[in-house]
Motif scaffolding. Structure first.
Motif, PDB file in Angstrom:
ATOM      1  N   TYR A  13       2.456   6.328   1.132  1.00  0.00           N
ATOM      2  CA  TYR A  13       3.161   7.566   1.452  1.00  0.00           C
ATOM      3  C   TYR A  13       2.135   8.692   1.503  1.00  0.00           C
ATOM      4  O   TYR A  13       1.057   8.580   0.918  1.00  0.00           O
ATOM      5  CB  TYR A  13       4.305   7.869   0.466  1.00  0.00           C
ATOM      6  CG  TYR A  13       3.973   7.721  -1.005  1.00  0.00           C
ATOM      7  CD1 TYR A  13       3.319   8.729  -1.707  1.00  0.00           C
ATOM      8  CD2 TYR A  13       4.328   6.567  -1.696  1.00  0.00           C
ATOM      9  CE1 TYR A  13       3.033   8.593  -3.064  1.00  0.00           C
ATOM     10  CE2 TYR A  13       4.041   6.426  -3.055  1.00  0.00           C
ATOM     11  CZ  TYR A  13       3.392   7.445  -3.720  1.00  0.00           C
ATOM     12  OH  TYR A  13       3.093   7.311  -5.052  1.00  0.00           O
ATOM     13  N   PRO A  17      -2.863  10.060  -3.067  1.00  0.00           N
ATOM     14  CA  PRO A  17      -4.301  10.276  -2.912  1.00  0.00           C
ATOM     15  C   PRO A  17      -5.043   8.968  -2.721  1.00  0.00           C
ATOM     16  O   PRO A  17      -6.036   8.905  -1.994  1.00  0.00           O
ATOM     17  CB  PRO A  17      -4.716  10.934  -4.236  1.00  0.00           C
ATOM     18  CG  PRO A  17      -3.630  10.620  -5.204  1.00  0.00           C
ATOM     19  CD  PRO A  17      -2.376  10.409  -4.410  1.00  0.00           C
ATOM     20  N   VAL A  18      -4.557   7.899  -3.360  1.00  0.00           N
ATOM     21  CA  VAL A  18      -5.251   6.612  -3.246  1.00  0.00           C
ATOM     22  C   VAL A  18      -5.035   6.049  -1.834  1.00  0.00           C
ATOM     23  O   VAL A  18      -5.923   5.439  -1.238  1.00  0.00           O
ATOM     24  CB  VAL A  18      -4.781   5.629  -4.341  1.00  0.00           C
ATOM     25  CG1 VAL A  18      -5.700   4.433  -4.397  1.00  0.00           C
ATOM     26  CG2 VAL A  18      -4.746   6.299  -5.700  1.00  0.00           C
ATOM     27  N   ARG A  21      -7.474   7.669   0.369  1.00  0.00           N
ATOM     28  CA  ARG A  21      -8.822   7.086   0.231  1.00  0.00           C
ATOM     29  C   ARG A  21      -9.020   6.000   1.305  1.00  0.00           C
ATOM     30  O   ARG A  21     -10.059   5.908   1.946  1.00  0.00           O
ATOM     31  CB  ARG A  21      -8.917   6.489  -1.179  1.00  0.00           C
ATOM     32  CG  ARG A  21     -10.195   5.793  -1.512  1.00  0.00           C
ATOM     33  CD  ARG A  21     -10.064   5.126  -2.878  1.00  0.00           C
ATOM     34  NE  ARG A  21     -11.316   4.590  -3.350  1.00  0.00           N
ATOM     35  CZ  ARG A  21     -11.433   3.827  -4.434  1.00  0.00           C
ATOM     36  NH1 ARG A  21     -10.374   3.539  -5.155  1.00  0.00           N
ATOM     37  NH2 ARG A  21     -12.600   3.363  -4.807  1.00  0.00           N
ATOM     38  N   ARG A  44      11.509  -0.137  -2.889  1.00  0.00           N
ATOM     39  CA  ARG A  44      10.776  -0.161  -1.618  1.00  0.00           C
ATOM     40  C   ARG A  44      11.070  -1.501  -0.939  1.00  0.00           C
ATOM     41  O   ARG A  44      10.288  -2.452  -1.027  1.00  0.00           O
ATOM     42  CB  ARG A  44       9.276   0.016  -1.870  1.00  0.00           C
ATOM     43  CG  ARG A  44       8.937   1.351  -2.515  1.00  0.00           C
ATOM     44  CD  ARG A  44       7.465   1.717  -2.440  1.00  0.00           C
ATOM     45  NE  ARG A  44       7.239   2.994  -3.054  1.00  0.00           N
ATOM     46  CZ  ARG A  44       6.511   3.201  -4.171  1.00  0.00           C
ATOM     47  NH1 ARG A  44       5.891   2.186  -4.750  1.00  0.00           N
ATOM     48  NH2 ARG A  44       6.368   4.408  -4.669  1.00  0.00           N
ATOM     49  N   ARG A  56       2.714  -0.583  -6.783  1.00  0.00           N
ATOM     50  CA  ARG A  56       1.906   0.609  -6.521  1.00  0.00           C
ATOM     51  C   ARG A  56       1.539   0.711  -5.043  1.00  0.00           C
ATOM     52  O   ARG A  56       1.653  -0.230  -4.280  1.00  0.00           O
ATOM     53  CB  ARG A  56       0.650   0.586  -7.393  1.00  0.00           C
ATOM     54  CG  ARG A  56       0.991   0.534  -8.872  1.00  0.00           C
ATOM     55  CD  ARG A  56      -0.174   0.801  -9.774  1.00  0.00           C
ATOM     56  NE  ARG A  56      -1.325  -0.047  -9.523  1.00  0.00           N
ATOM     57  CZ  ARG A  56      -2.274  -0.263 -10.417  1.00  0.00           C
ATOM     58  NH1 ARG A  56      -2.222   0.310 -11.601  1.00  0.00           N
ATOM     59  NH2 ARG A  56      -3.305  -1.047 -10.120  1.00  0.00           N
ATOM     60  N   PRO A  58      -1.651   2.199  -2.527  1.00  0.00           N
ATOM     61  CA  PRO A  58      -1.386   1.544  -1.251  1.00  0.00           C
ATOM     62  C   PRO A  58      -1.439   0.019  -1.360  1.00  0.00           C
ATOM     63  O   PRO A  58      -1.977  -0.542  -2.309  1.00  0.00           O
ATOM     64  CB  PRO A  58      -2.570   2.023  -0.393  1.00  0.00           C
ATOM     65  CG  PRO A  58      -3.706   2.131  -1.377  1.00  0.00           C
ATOM     66  CD  PRO A  58      -3.077   2.592  -2.667  1.00  0.00           C
ATOM     67  N   SER A  70      -6.766  -0.209  -4.131  1.00  0.00           N
ATOM     68  CA  SER A  70      -7.646   0.398  -3.123  1.00  0.00           C
ATOM     69  C   SER A  70      -9.089  -0.097  -3.207  1.00  0.00           C
ATOM     70  O   SER A  70      -9.772  -0.206  -2.198  1.00  0.00           O
ATOM     71  CB  SER A  70      -7.598   1.918  -3.214  1.00  0.00           C
ATOM     72  OG  SER A  70      -8.016   2.340  -4.485  1.00  0.00           O
TER      73      SER A  70
END
Ligand SMILES: N[C@@H](CCC(=O)N[C@@H](CS)C(=O)NCC(=O)O)C(=O)O
Length: 339
Positions: A13, A17-18, A21, A44, A56, A58, A70
């Motif tokens: 989403y 922040p990840v 990245r 989800r 979690r 991404p 990540s």
């Protein structure tokens, strides 16, 4: 390099922040991908339908191979898309450069700084007053009604000091960059003529905090950290320009799932190496194992047949809605347990 026919799908989403990245990495390396946007909180169903329990963001799918975390995602993209004119390398060339790259990753991912950044989210950020969101994030931390919370999540005294304490931690990490790597006025962390992985590893959390309006201005501002703010601005502009020329297409969860189940695997099947975690449990290929993160989100375990295990990664085969997929998790901060 995996066949060009294999879809690369990033589940994330925009607030993540990840997730950013990974987007910045793929954008700078010209790796084409589509994204499947997810809600900020569970459920989800797009992720459940492909057979993944990990909660979690991404998550990256390359064909039927699904990568969690990540750090593993970047490592896999480095391996599967070796440097070429079309996909320029972002990695440091020398041992010193690669050490800086990895130490920046450790600082930003493993030092607890991420939790400090979360503490500084603006108090008027709407999800912070949504009880469902707060309940979801308590579950992420392992706090479930009726169950004793794990020790690290017990709320301590002095909650009103959380924000100033977090600000001091963030300022400290920024001061490190401002007064060492960026101190001589270089444009990029490794003194290169373009941004590299080391820049991405150092920037993603600070750029996110800036975009969210999270910096307390009396402690963190362009006047206090001019080099960092100029560097974030330089990097963001390059990414924005590149993203404009080849924008990622957004696809819905059903389309993403069909693309995954219609694909082949990106990687050959590996072996179960003599890793201690396997030998103490007598694990061999095909055994049913559970894989889950140990820092948070640990209530969501992926269970499937063990495909491969080495010092860096564990892979299991899991049943999804329309066939099997392989879930890859890093060994770092993930448990592998006989199910
Ligand atoms: N170590 C993980 C951390 C991922 C992480 O904490 N992601 C946040 C979003 S930035 C998350 O998943 N939050 C809970 C959620 O969205 O369910 C990684 O590097 O991928």
């Amino acid at each position: 390099m995996p066949s060009q026919d294999l879809p690369i799908i990033l589940y994330h989403y925009m607030f993540s922040p990840v997730g950013r990245r990974i987007i910045w990495y793929m954008t700078l390396r010209n790796i084409p991908y589509t994204h499947c946007l997810q809600p900020l909180a569970l459920p989800r169903p797009d992720i459940a339908r492909i057979g993944v329990s990990y909660r979690r963001i991404p998550i990256l799918a390359i064909g039927r191979d699904i990568y969690l975390d990540s750090r593993l995602i970047i490592r896999k993209l480095e391996e599967l898309y070796p440097p070429s004119a079309a996909h320029p390398s972002l990695s440091g060339k020398t041992g010193d450069q690669r050490a800086i790259e990895r130490l920046l990753d450790v600082l930003m991912s493993d030092s607890g700084i991420f939790n400090n950044a979360i503490q500084l989210l603006p108090l008027d950020f709407p999800p912070l007053s949504d009880p469902d969101f707060l309940k979801d994030r308590a579950e992420l931390a392992g706090i479930v009604p009726g169950k004793i919370p794990p020790p690290q999540t017990n709320p301590g005294p002095g909650a009103k000091l959380e924000r100033p304490t977090a600000a001091a931690e963030i300022r400290d990490a920024m001061e490190l960059l401002e007064t060492t790597l960026l101190a001589d006025g270089r444009d990029w962390v490794l003194k290169t003529d373009r941004p590299m992985l080391a820049d991405i590893e150092a920037v993603w959390l600070f750029e996110w905090m800036l975009s969210m309006g999270s910096f307390p201005p009396d402690v963190i501002s362009p006047e206090i950290f001019p080099k960092i703010f100029a560097w974030i601005d330089r990097l963001s502009k390059i990414i924005k320009e590149k993203a404009k020329t080849s924008p990622a297409e957004e696809i819905k969860g059903d389309v993403a799932a069909s693309k995954i189940f219609d694909s082949g695997y990106a990687e050959r099947e590996g072996v179960v190496e003599n890793e201690l975690v396997a030998t103490v449990q007598g694990l061999k290929k095909g055994d049913l194992v559970s894989v889950y993160p140990t820092d948070n989100g640990f209530l969501h375990k992926d269970t499937g047949a063990l495909v491969s295990l080495n010092s860096k990664e564990v892979v299991i085969e899991v049943e999804g809605e329309n066939g099997n997929i392989r879930v890859h998790a890093p060994r770092h901060k993930f448990a592998v347990e006989a199910a």
